[in-house]
Design a protein around this motif. Structure first.
Motif, PDB file in Angstrom:
ATOM      1  N   HIS A 168      52.364  30.071  36.943  1.00 16.78           N
ATOM      2  CA  HIS A 168      52.347  31.394  37.568  1.00 16.78           C
ATOM      3  C   HIS A 168      52.852  31.203  39.000  1.00 16.78           C
ATOM      4  CE1 HIS A 168      49.751  33.071  34.329  1.00 16.78           C
ATOM      5  NE2 HIS A 168      49.264  31.832  34.313  1.00 16.78           N
ATOM      6  N   LEU A 169      54.097  31.562  39.258  1.00 17.40           N
ATOM      7  CA  LEU A 169      54.706  31.387  40.568  1.00 17.40           C
ATOM      8  C   LEU A 169      54.414  32.586  41.457  1.00 17.40           C
ATOM      9  CD1 LEU A 169      58.177  30.006  39.416  1.00 17.40           C
ATOM     10  CD2 LEU A 169      56.181  28.697  40.145  1.00 17.40           C
ATOM     11  N   ALA A 170      54.236  32.322  42.745  1.00 14.33           N
ATOM     12  CA  ALA A 170      53.929  33.397  43.686  1.00 14.33           C
ATOM     13  C   ALA A 170      55.188  34.080  44.195  1.00 14.33           C
ATOM     14  CB  ALA A 170      53.117  32.843  44.853  1.00 14.33           C
ATOM     15  N   ASP A 171      56.239  33.320  44.484  1.00 17.46           N
ATOM     16  CA  ASP A 171      57.455  33.882  45.044  1.00 17.46           C
ATOM     17  C   ASP A 171      58.660  33.150  44.475  1.00 17.46           C
ATOM     18  OD1 ASP A 171      59.233  35.323  46.563  1.00 17.46           O
ATOM     19  OD2 ASP A 171      58.902  34.154  48.407  1.00 17.46           O
ATOM     20  N   PRO A 172      59.406  33.739  43.559  1.00 16.77           N
ATOM     21  CA  PRO A 172      59.205  35.098  43.030  1.00 16.77           C
ATOM     22  C   PRO A 172      58.028  35.157  42.066  1.00 16.77           C
ATOM     23  CG  PRO A 172      60.976  34.004  41.860  1.00 16.77           C
ATOM     24  CD  PRO A 172      60.568  33.065  42.971  1.00 16.77           C
ATOM     25  N   ASP A 173      57.582  36.372  41.784  1.00 14.52           N
ATOM     26  CA  ASP A 173      56.432  36.590  40.907  1.00 14.52           C
ATOM     27  C   ASP A 173      56.868  36.387  39.455  1.00 14.52           C
ATOM     28  OD1 ASP A 173      54.086  37.293  39.747  1.00 14.52           O
ATOM     29  OD2 ASP A 173      54.182  39.419  40.273  1.00 14.52           O
ATOM     30  N   ILE A 201      41.388  32.592  45.473  1.00 13.34           N
ATOM     31  CA  ILE A 201      42.118  31.566  46.230  1.00 13.34           C
ATOM     32  C   ILE A 201      43.579  31.434  45.822  1.00 13.34           C
ATOM     33  CG2 ILE A 201      40.043  30.209  46.683  1.00 13.34           C
ATOM     34  CD1 ILE A 201      40.801  28.372  44.387  1.00 13.34           C
ATOM     35  N   GLU A 202      44.023  32.188  44.819  1.00 11.18           N
ATOM     36  CA  GLU A 202      45.384  32.032  44.305  1.00 11.18           C
ATOM     37  C   GLU A 202      46.434  32.220  45.392  1.00 11.18           C
ATOM     38  OE1 GLU A 202      48.285  33.796  40.752  1.00 11.18           O
ATOM     39  OE2 GLU A 202      46.309  34.688  41.111  1.00 11.18           O
ATOM     40  N   ALA A 203      46.200  33.141  46.327  1.00 13.80           N
ATOM     41  CA  ALA A 203      47.192  33.443  47.356  1.00 13.80           C
ATOM     42  C   ALA A 203      47.450  32.272  48.291  1.00 13.80           C
ATOM     43  CB  ALA A 203      46.742  34.660  48.164  1.00 13.80           C
ATOM     44  N   LEU A 204      46.584  31.266  48.291  1.00  9.11           N
ATOM     45  CA  LEU A 204      46.763  30.109  49.178  1.00  9.11           C
ATOM     46  C   LEU A 204      47.785  29.115  48.645  1.00  9.11           C
ATOM     47  CD1 LEU A 204      42.990  29.418  49.965  1.00  9.11           C
ATOM     48  CD2 LEU A 204      44.641  30.626  51.414  1.00  9.11           C
ATOM     49  N   PHE A 205      48.216  29.283  47.401  1.00 10.64           N
ATOM     50  CA  PHE A 205      49.069  28.292  46.752  1.00 10.64           C
ATOM     51  C   PHE A 205      50.414  28.898  46.351  1.00 10.64           C
ATOM     52  CE2 PHE A 205      44.608  27.340  45.878  1.00 10.64           C
ATOM     53  CZ  PHE A 205      44.505  26.067  46.407  1.00 10.64           C
ATOM     54  N   ASP A 206      51.396  28.020  46.206  1.00  8.20           N
ATOM     55  CA  ASP A 206      52.719  28.457  45.769  1.00  8.20           C
ATOM     56  C   ASP A 206      52.729  28.788  44.288  1.00  8.20           C
ATOM     57  OD1 ASP A 206      54.150  27.942  48.304  1.00  8.20           O
ATOM     58  OD2 ASP A 206      53.646  25.850  47.896  1.00  8.20           O
ATOM     59  N   ALA A 207      51.817  28.194  43.536  1.00 10.21           N
ATOM     60  CA  ALA A 207      51.788  28.414  42.093  1.00 10.21           C
ATOM     61  C   ALA A 207      50.421  28.036  41.550  1.00 10.21           C
ATOM     62  CB  ALA A 207      52.869  27.591  41.393  1.00 10.21           C
TER      63      ALA A 207
END
Length: 225
Positions: free
Chosen positions: A212-217, A190-196
């Motif tokens: 753990h930030l998604a964008d940027p990684d 489910i990590e991809a559903l969140f910004d962090a």
């Protein structure tokens, strides 16, 4: 910003920060309970309500009998309308001195009913102002453990995607608590559903957090909370 937090049960300061400071402007707070009683939610909302503004707040209490839950205490019973949802037009909950909170009970074990109640409650929170400013809406999903424990991955992702899209539609911020290791299959699904994703631990110097930030990684160091 919507983030998944590895929950630490004594995370009082972190919860208040995520709910936003009332002194910075009006807030519209929603607490979704899944394995805690409404009284716990009311207490946490009250602790966040401070400042010169009159904040609106609500509690959506999911009472479904799922194996992931660990609620204790006695919950109040509210008649339903047959849809599995109740309390939409019911009275607010208040103590003798504190603020009042709208309280919505969801008895159905259907994730769709829970999602609908969350969406409708958010719409009602902001109905008096027309549109909310960015970050005025703050949602705390007290624990998604009963959901990931009792439903298959596809249903979990569909439900969480619906909630996150609703929060984004109102330019809100939300945090969802899950006591699981960051490298677990559950978090990975489910990590991809969140910004962090925010890990929380009790270190030698007190409570610490790692983002753990998604964008940027980006993954931060462990920081004091």
């Amino acid at each position: 910003m919507q983030h998944l937090t590895r929950r630490y049960r004594r995370l009082g300061r972190g919860l208040r920060a995520a709910f936003g400071e009332s002194s910075a402007g009006p807030r519209y707070r929603l607490f979704v309970t899944t394995d805690a009683t409404p009284a716990v939610a009311h207490s946490k909302l009250t602790s966040a309500q401070s400042g010169p503004y009159r904040d609106e707040a609500a509690v959506v209490d999911w009472q479904a009998d799922v194996r992931g839950g660990c609620a204790t205490g006695v919950r109040g019973e509210t008649p339903t309308d047959g849809s599995g949802r109740s309390g939409e037009d019911g009275p607010s909950v208040r103590d003798s001195t504190g603020p009042s909170f709208r309280s919505v009970t969801v008895d159905s074990d259907a994730l769709g009913d829970l999602g609908t109640s969350i969406e409708e409650t958010i719409e009602q929170l902001g109905s008096g102002v027309g549109s909310l400013s960015p970050a005025e809406l703050r949602l705390c999903f007290e624990s998604i453990t009963p959901i990931v424990a009792d439903y298959d991955d596809r249903d979990v992702r569909r439900f969480l995607l619906g909630v996150t899209e609703t929060v984004e539609r109102f330019d809100g911020m939300a945090h969802y608590h899950l006591p699981a290791e960051y490298d677990s299959e559950t978090v990975d699904s489910i990590e991809a559903l969140f910004d962090a994703v925010v890990e929380v631990q009790y270190g030698s110097g007190g409570i610490e957090q790692r983002w753990h930030l998604a964008d940027p990684d980006i993954t931060t160091d462990w920081l004091a909370l």
